[in-house]
Design an enzyme around this catalytic site. Structure first.
Site, PDB file in Angstrom:
ATOM      1  N   ASP A 322     -33.715 -82.215  34.674  1.00 14.41           N
ATOM      2  CA  ASP A 322     -33.409 -81.661  33.368  1.00 14.41           C
ATOM      3  C   ASP A 322     -34.715 -81.724  32.559  1.00 14.41           C
ATOM      4  O   ASP A 322     -35.692 -82.343  32.976  1.00 14.41           O
ATOM      5  CB  ASP A 322     -32.304 -82.493  32.712  1.00 14.41           C
ATOM      6  N   ASP A 520     -30.403 -86.885  31.693  1.00 16.60           N
ATOM      7  CA  ASP A 520     -30.282 -87.933  30.682  1.00 16.60           C
ATOM      8  C   ASP A 520     -28.939 -87.961  29.980  1.00 16.60           C
ATOM      9  O   ASP A 520     -28.305 -88.989  29.870  1.00 16.60           O
ATOM     10  CB  ASP A 520     -31.385 -87.782  29.628  1.00 16.60           C
ATOM     11  N   ASP A 524     -25.395 -83.680  31.459  1.00 12.90           N
ATOM     12  CA  ASP A 524     -25.912 -83.770  32.819  1.00 12.90           C
ATOM     13  C   ASP A 524     -24.944 -84.477  33.765  1.00 12.90           C
ATOM     14  O   ASP A 524     -25.201 -84.541  34.972  1.00 12.90           O
ATOM     15  CB  ASP A 524     -27.248 -84.524  32.831  1.00 12.90           C
TER      16      ASP A 524
END
Length: 650
Positions: A322, A520, A524
């Site tokens: 990410d 994080d 996610d």
């Protein structure tokens, strides 16, 4: 005396074996010395019968274990007139539990240290008067209660040097906390009224009043404890593989013993071979190595939920990332505030920060810090609730003209459901927009700019050296923001403007495998669960990301990622080395015994030495002494991560 009684209750068969040996030695010194072999041999056969019952139960369940080898060795040694050798094998069996217990406690030292530090008690404030509400700790009526009895919104008194029992908002004007157990930061952290403090932090020199922001089960340190317990109870793939060695190893041992007997014509040779066919390297070495690897990871703030994850890490070939809070710091700086008609910049920022203090996402701390830099005091919330992947809602005690208002902060689509007039703000590449609504009115947007982590370039270079062949960025941000960052870091491919379902689809199709996904925040969680290895970056324990990830990084540093891969590789290598070292030494001793050069009693004692060699070899997974010394120097640890909040852009 208490320790002796505890040892007796924990390992009764060890003491019974030693007592049988003592009784046999005493009989040898008396005229009744002829009874000594009967006493020793009879005890050994009794233990063999006891083990045989367990062996049969395992066989009926379809599990062929190593007990058959030990039972056969004991029985054969007694029948050929080697009762003392049989007793040494019994000591190996009964003492193996004690050896394994020691090795496990040694290898789990860092994991159990986290469990011992978990808050157990809390001091609840009974006097809800002006002094308590204002944060005064003087002359406040209190009661001691279990930490599980604390409810959200209750006032707590935290005395000097005491642990913060649950996640809480500081009510006192100012306090200093030691957060090293949570963040690795050795320096004390200053907190002001209205700031959120995580459970497990240690209060400084002054008593302070706090307001509980979460129940114990949802607080950060308790979440860490739950993850640790889950990790410690796991069993790795390579450990199960070690179990499968039982059948071929037993068959090989019996074959060598049978050939030795057939060629020599001496049944004693059969017993001499079997007493050195030690099963301990298979029974103990792999579990000890994997517990040691998890303990080594915990020393650096990495909670590895299972030994199987370490095995996957040792073979990882692809890595997906990410962007916000992962490749970037997740602590952006304020660029500008875009208020709507009827709101000022300071009001929008004050409302947003007062709500974000109750959020768990990585961006919340930046909003709170920006408000404080402008001198805006946080408003007290009557109620606050976070909606996963979208944002946070807070009912603030005072708003315009003193009335309570409902503030929503988060993604544009979610905020627009309550404020239809919302229009997306114009942002430049690298900027983030956080949207704010007050009651049913769109109040404005807060524009912030994130920064790439300083260690990111070194991390990607280290992953390449560790065998990661493919890297990709999978982000909800726009391509114009993501692509320059990826190009700067050498990330091979970029997938921008991805929804959570898109991330799952992309990650599931990536080759080669295994793949590690690094993320994080709450958004996610699905892709972390879908990846071969989910790595929750700066998850702070209580987020959905940490629940769905296989590895939780408690310290806010991306450099923990290559360290995790390195620990996985070291652990698997050491586990297999320990297993095969024990097997090879055992086979060598069996061959020596097969030619008649190793008496049964000497072989039985050498067997114990092989067990110790395998266990000590497995304990190397804890890490070298120099590394353990460095990890104790918290001044080299990453700086304390800030509290977190919903990211609309990633």
């Amino acid at each position: 005396m208490k320790r002796v009684r505890a040892a007796l209750s924990a390992y009764p068969l060890v003491f019974a074996t030693l007592a049988a040996a003592a009784a046999g030695l005493v009989l040898l010194a008396t005229p009744a010395r002829a009874a000594a072999p009967w006493v020793v041999g009879g005890y050994a056969l009794a233990i063999a019968a006891w083990e045989a019952v367990g062996m049969i139960r395992q066989l009926l369940r379809g599990h062929a274990g190593l007990d058959i080898l030990a039972v056969t060795a004991i029985t054969a040694a007694v029948l050929v007139g080697e009762p003392w050798a049989a007793l040494v094998v019994v000591l190996m069996l009964t003492g193996g539990a004690a050896l394994e217990d020691y090795a496990e406690h040694r290898s789990k030292r860092e994991l159990t240290a986290l469990l011992r530090k978990a808050p157990q008690r809390a001091t609840r404030v009974l006097e809800h008067g002006a002094a308590a509400a204002a944060g005064s700790a003087a002359e406040t009526a209190t009661e001691e209660v279990p930490v599980d009895a604390i409810a959200v919104g209750e006032l707590l008194l935290v005395r000097p040097g005491a642990l913060v029992p649950v996640d809480a908002i500081l009510v006192s004007d100012h306090a200093v906390f030691d957060e090293s157990s949570l963040t690795g930061e050795s320096l004390p952290v200053d907190r002001a009224a209205g700031e959120r403090v995580s459970s497990g932090a240690v209060n400084g020199a002054s008593a302070v009043v706090m307001r509980a922001a979460a129940v114990a089960s949802d607080s950060e340190y308790q979440q860490i404890v739950r993850l640790v317990e889950q990790a410690a109870g796991s069993k790795a793939t390579v450990v199960r593989l070690a179990d499968r060695y039982a059948v071929p190893f037993t068959a090989l041992s019996l074959l060598i013993a049978g050939i030795a007997w057939a060629v020599s014509g001496d049944p004693v040779r059969f017993a001499e071979v079997l007493v050195v066919a030690t099963p301990c390297p298979l029974l103990i070495a792999a579990p000890v190595a994997f517990l040691g690897g998890m303990s080594r990871a915990a020393r650096f703030g990495l909670i590895v939920k299972g030994g199987g994850t370490l095995e996957q890490l040792s073979r990882v070939r692809s890595a997906a990332f990410d962007k916000t809070g992962t490749v970037t710091t997740g602590r952006p700086v304020l660029e500008r505030v875009l208020p709507q008609s009827g709101f000022s910049e300071d009001e929008v920022l004050q409302f947003a920060a007062s709500a974000e203090v109750y959020s768990s996402h990585v961006l919340a701390g930046s909003v709170v810090a920006a408000a404080k830099q402008r001198g805006r005091a946080l408003l007290e919330a009557q109620h606050a609730e976070e909606t996963a992947t979208n944002g946070v809602t807070a009912v603030l005690a005072s708003g315009p003209e003193g009335a309570a208002v409902t503030v929503r902060v988060g993604k544009p689509a979610w905020v627009r459901e309550h404020a239809p007039a919302l229009a997306p703000a114009a942002v430049q590449p690298g900027e983030l927009a956080i949207y704010v609504a007050v009651d049913e009115r769109y109040a404005g947007a807060i524009i912030m700019r994130d920064r790439v982590r300083e260690e990111a370039a070194d991390v990607f270079a280290a992953l390449q050296r560790l065998g990661v062949e493919r890297t990709l960025m999978v982000t909800g941000d726009v391509a114009a923001t993501a692509e320059p960052i990826a190009a700067r870091l050498g990330i091979g491919e970029v997938h921008a403007e991805c929804r959570p379902s898109d991330k799952v689809r992309i990650v599931s199709e990536v080759q080669p495998r295994p793949l590690i996904m690094v993320g994080d925040g709450l958004n996610d969680a699905p892709v972390l669960a879908a990846a071969d290895i989910g790595f929750a970056m700066g998850a702070r324990g209580a987020t959905a990301a940490s629940e769905s990830a296989d590895i939780v990084n408690r310290y806010d540093s991306l450099s923990a990622l290559p360290r995790a891969v390195r620990i996985g590789k070291d652990t698997v290598r050491i586990a297999l080395q320990s297993i095969w070292l024990g097997i090879l030494i055992s086979v060598a001793l069996m061959l020596v015994a097969a030619f008649g050069f190793l008496p049964a009693l000497a072989g039985a004692w050498l067997q114990e030495l092989v067990d110790l060699v395998a266990i000590l070899g497995a304990l190397r997974a804890i890490g070298p002494r120099a590394e353990r010394a460095r990890s104790g120097d918290r001044s080299a640890s990453p700086s304390s991560p800030t509290p977190s909040a919903p990211a609309p852009a990633a």
